[in-house]
Design a protein around this motif. Structure first.
Motif, PDB file in Angstrom:
ATOM      1  N   ALA A  42       0.944  -0.839  -0.395  1.00  0.00           N
ATOM      2  CA  ALA A  42       0.119   0.227  -0.254  1.00  0.00           C
ATOM      3  C   ALA A  42       0.965   1.334  -0.058  1.00  0.00           C
ATOM      4  N   SER A  67       1.662   3.846  -2.157  1.00  0.00           N
ATOM      5  CA  SER A  67       1.657   4.947  -2.455  1.00  0.00           C
ATOM      6  C   SER A  67       0.393   5.399  -1.510  1.00  0.00           C
ATOM      7  N   THR A  68      -0.270   4.875  -0.723  1.00  0.00           N
ATOM      8  CA  THR A  68      -1.268   5.033   0.292  1.00  0.00           C
ATOM      9  C   THR A  68      -0.995   5.872   1.101  1.00  0.00           C
ATOM     10  N   ASN A  70      -0.810   9.768   2.843  1.00  0.00           N
ATOM     11  CA  ASN A  70      -1.693   9.975   4.080  1.00  0.00           C
ATOM     12  C   ASN A  70      -0.830   9.800   5.157  1.00  0.00           C
ATOM     13  N   THR A  87      -7.405   1.402   7.018  1.00  0.00           N
ATOM     14  CA  THR A  87      -7.539   1.691   5.197  1.00  0.00           C
ATOM     15  C   THR A  87      -6.047   1.459   4.655  1.00  0.00           C
ATOM     16  N   ILE A  88      -5.191   1.242   5.484  1.00  0.00           N
ATOM     17  CA  ILE A  88      -3.875   0.424   5.069  1.00  0.00           C
ATOM     18  C   ILE A  88      -3.946  -1.079   4.419  1.00  0.00           C
ATOM     19  N   ALA A 120      -7.007  -2.191   3.869  1.00  0.00           N
ATOM     20  CA  ALA A 120      -8.210  -3.067   2.905  1.00  0.00           C
ATOM     21  C   ALA A 120      -6.739  -2.577   1.779  1.00  0.00           C
ATOM     22  N   LYS A 121      -6.099  -1.451   1.285  1.00  0.00           N
ATOM     23  CA  LYS A 121      -5.361  -1.059   0.240  1.00  0.00           C
ATOM     24  C   LYS A 121      -4.149  -2.277  -0.088  1.00  0.00           C
ATOM     25  N   LYS A 122      -3.769  -3.342   1.396  1.00  0.00           N
ATOM     26  CA  LYS A 122      -3.218  -3.590   0.826  1.00  0.00           C
ATOM     27  C   LYS A 122      -3.351  -5.380   0.137  1.00  0.00           C
ATOM     28  N   GLU A 159      -6.836  -5.180  -1.584  1.00  0.00           N
ATOM     29  CA  GLU A 159      -6.382  -4.893  -3.253  1.00  0.00           C
ATOM     30  C   GLU A 159      -6.050  -5.352  -3.828  1.00  0.00           C
ATOM     31  N   ASN A 160      -4.646  -4.885  -3.587  1.00  0.00           N
ATOM     32  CA  ASN A 160      -3.665  -4.489  -4.429  1.00  0.00           C
ATOM     33  C   ASN A 160      -3.015  -6.069  -4.307  1.00  0.00           C
TER      34      ASN A 160
END
Ligand code: ADP
Ligand code: MG
Length: 584
Positions: A274, A276-277, A281, A361-362, A364-366, A368-369
């Motif tokens: 994650a 970029s996220t 942020n 948040t982290i 969830a992004k992980k 997904e990627n």
């Protein structure tokens, strides 16, 4: 006939035992635990290499000094002791100098020892064999440079070189040894006494308690904290305290390329997937042995979100690193071992882990990627694309977490860095701060020599071209190195055409369908040509198990790959008079 009476003194009593410059240099290195030399023999150091072998040192002879130098610098990174590179004068010295400058830029301890011509002739510029004022040329490109003129100064000279290389911010040191020094003779006992065993060559640098308090204070108030580990943190060998700090604090972390594996990339707190996220942020970023240079966009710009949206804490041994690119609100100057243990001690029992919002948040992004990537890594197609091929190599390292990984190229580097997870500290060697091409074979050789573990070198076909002749060195020393060439017929890709229409090929393409595997066979190693990820996986697994020098030519789709990999933004493009050719 002379009658020898028992009263006549023996020869040793009349003439004391002698030593010379050759032996004093060897003894001084050995006394300080430096027992491996990477180099290329020639005038005036041929006999030196021989004697070093006689005296029990490991001397690895290369085909070109640059790779011997890269090996020495990699050895420095892996062992925290200066890697030694030995070269001849002028041209050999200059070849080694690239590696010395690279070591300094990367903060790796290394000593380049070069033989040099006669001072009297060099200084009067009378045209000696390989004449060059090497000391003056080396000085601006390294951390320190010394010349030893007298045998009795060898002990002190080498002690200075060692201290300069490893203390404070580590770096490259040049040591100039004129040809005349080597045969200089002195009494053995006086010689022995002149040597120096360096006590505590890299003294601990304890951070100020107030600096630790300030840093913890900033961290405590963070809502979206992030830690970034750089290769300085890997170098420091403070693995246990770093892991404890991360786990006790609950902070999400990123690891720079050569810091990967300091904590496993699969660690639940790793925010690698994650990236970029978190960069965008986070509100507080703590840098540990990582510089805010181009590799982190200087701490500003789009990837870092709104200007002024973050506070930076920086842990580094070099005070001048602070505020080099952007304001550091909590500078912590000291060695990473001392700093991390103080930070760990300061967390206390009622430390609050980061808010759930941020960790969720982290995560969830992980997810997904990682999900998006999974399918691409399993593709078993011919010709291979980068993802399919790297999916196979990722499995190899997962199954052998203690193996060494070397990686260079453009797309081959950028994609492998993201795809191949690392599980243990200091297992990954790559192009470093300069993004220099050609480090592959030198790094692979040092990795094998210093660790004794199997080495996987993942190389772009262009990058390999800078150092390919060293496969002979790998075979000669029978090192457990498996080189994989990602062969896409060219630089970035193999499909460019010459815009002028002449019969010369485009500047970025190579011989089509080259068989690099046959280079290895020429020297008695194993060569394999593979066209699918399954074949790649089998060939590399076998090589890593057998430990036999192997080169796998992995045929990659020539159309796969982007210009300059992920750093196309640094590659200026003409907007006038362009006809055809390169594609972005
Ligand atoms: P990366 O490219 O992985 O981000 P850099 O090379 O930019 O890493 O940064 C490494 C940093 O680590 C340098 O600023 C260097 O001064 C620092 N460093 C190296 N060794 C130590 C150490 N033992 N203690 C503290 N800082 C160190
Ligand atoms: Mg290529």
């Amino acid at each position: 006939m002379t009658v020898v009476t028992k009263l006549e003194p023996s020869r040793a009593e009349v003439e004391p035992e002698l030593t010379d410059g050759f032996h004093l240099v060897i003894d001084a290195l050995k006394l300080n635990g430096l027992t491996t030399i990477y180099g290329v023999p020639g005038i005036p150091i041929t006999d030196f290499g021989r004697m070093a072998q006689t005296e029990g040192m490991r001397v690895i002879s290369f085909r070109h000094e640059q790779h011997a130098g890269y090996a020495a610098s990699a050895a420095g990174f892996l062992t925290k002791k200066p890697g030694i590179c030995l070269t001849v004068s002028a041209p050999g010295f200059l070849n080694g100098l690239t590696a010395l400058a690279n070591a300094t830029t990367n903060c790796f301890p290394m000593i380049l020892i070069s033989g040099s011509s006669e001072r009297e002739i060099v200084d009067l510029q009378q045209g000696d064999y390989e004449e060059m004022d090497q000391l003056a040329i080396a000085k601006p490109l390294c951390k320190a440079a010394f010349r030893i003129l007298h045998a009795e100064d060898i002990g002190i000279g080498i002690a200075r070189a060692i201290r300069a290389a490893v203390s404070g911010r580590p770096g490259g040191v040049y040591l100039d040894l004129p040809a005349k020094l080597f045969p200089q003779v002195m009494e053995m006992e006086a010689g022995r006494k002149s040597l120096v065993k360096v006590i505590d060559p890299a003294p601990a640098q304890i951070p100020a308690p107030s600096a630790i308090e300030r840093a913890l204070d900033v961290l405590k108030k963070a809502e979206r904290p992030l830690v970034i580990f750089g290769k300085g943190a890997a170098y420091a060998q403070a693995d246990e305290d770093i892991r404890s700090f991360v786990e006790k604090s609950g902070l999400p972390f990123l690891q720079m390329s050569m810091a990967k594996g300091l904590l496993p990339d699969t660690h639940p707190q790793s925010a690698g997937a994650a990236r970029s996220t978190v960069l965008k942020n986070a509100d507080v970023v703590m840098l540990v042995g990582a510089r805010l240079n181009w590799l982190l966009s200087h701490g500003k710009g789009k990837s870092w979100g709104e200007p002024g949206s973050k506070k930076f804490i920086q842990i580094d041994i070099e005070p001048k690193e602070m505020d080099s690119n952007i304001e550091i609100v909590a500078p912590v100057v000291g060695d990473i071992g001392s700093c991390m243990s103080a930070m760990l001690g300061g967390l206390g029992d009622n430390w609050k882990k980061p808010p759930d919002d941020w960790t969720n948040t982290i995560n969830a992004k992980k997810e997904e990627n990682i999900g998006k990537m999974a399918g691409r890594l399993k593709k078993n197609s011919t010709p291979m694309d980068f993802h399919g091929a790297l999916g196979a190599l990722r499995r190899v390292i997962k199954e052998r977490p203690d193996a060494m990984l070397v990686n260079e190229g453009a797309n081959t580097l950028d994609l492998a860095r993201g795809i191949i997870d690392m599980y243990q500290p200091r297992k990954r060697l790559d192009v470093g701060t300069w993004g220099v091409m050609g480090i592959g074979m030198g790094s692979a050789i040092a990795a094998a020599v210093e660790t004794g573990k199997p080495v996987l070198a993942v190389e772009g076909d262009s990058a390999f071209g800078f150092c390919g002749m060293e496969v002979e060195t790998i075979c000669r020393y029978n090192l457990p190195v498996c080189v994989v060439i990602f062969n896409n017929n060219g630089i970035y890709r193999g499909t460019d055409t010459n815009p002028s229409g002449s019969s010369d090929v485009a500047t970025t393409v190579f011989v089509q369908n080259a068989r690099y595997d046959r280079m290895m066979e020429a020297f008695g190693g194993t060569g394999v040509n593979v066209t699918t990820p399954d074949e790649l996986y089998s060939a590399v697994s076998e090589a890593m198990t057998s430990g036999k020098p192997t080169l796998v030519n992995a045929v990659i789709d020539p159309a796969a790959g982007t210009e300059s990999g992920r750093i196309g933004n640094l590659n200026p493009q003409s907007t006038v008079g362009k006809k055809a050719g390169g594609k972005k």
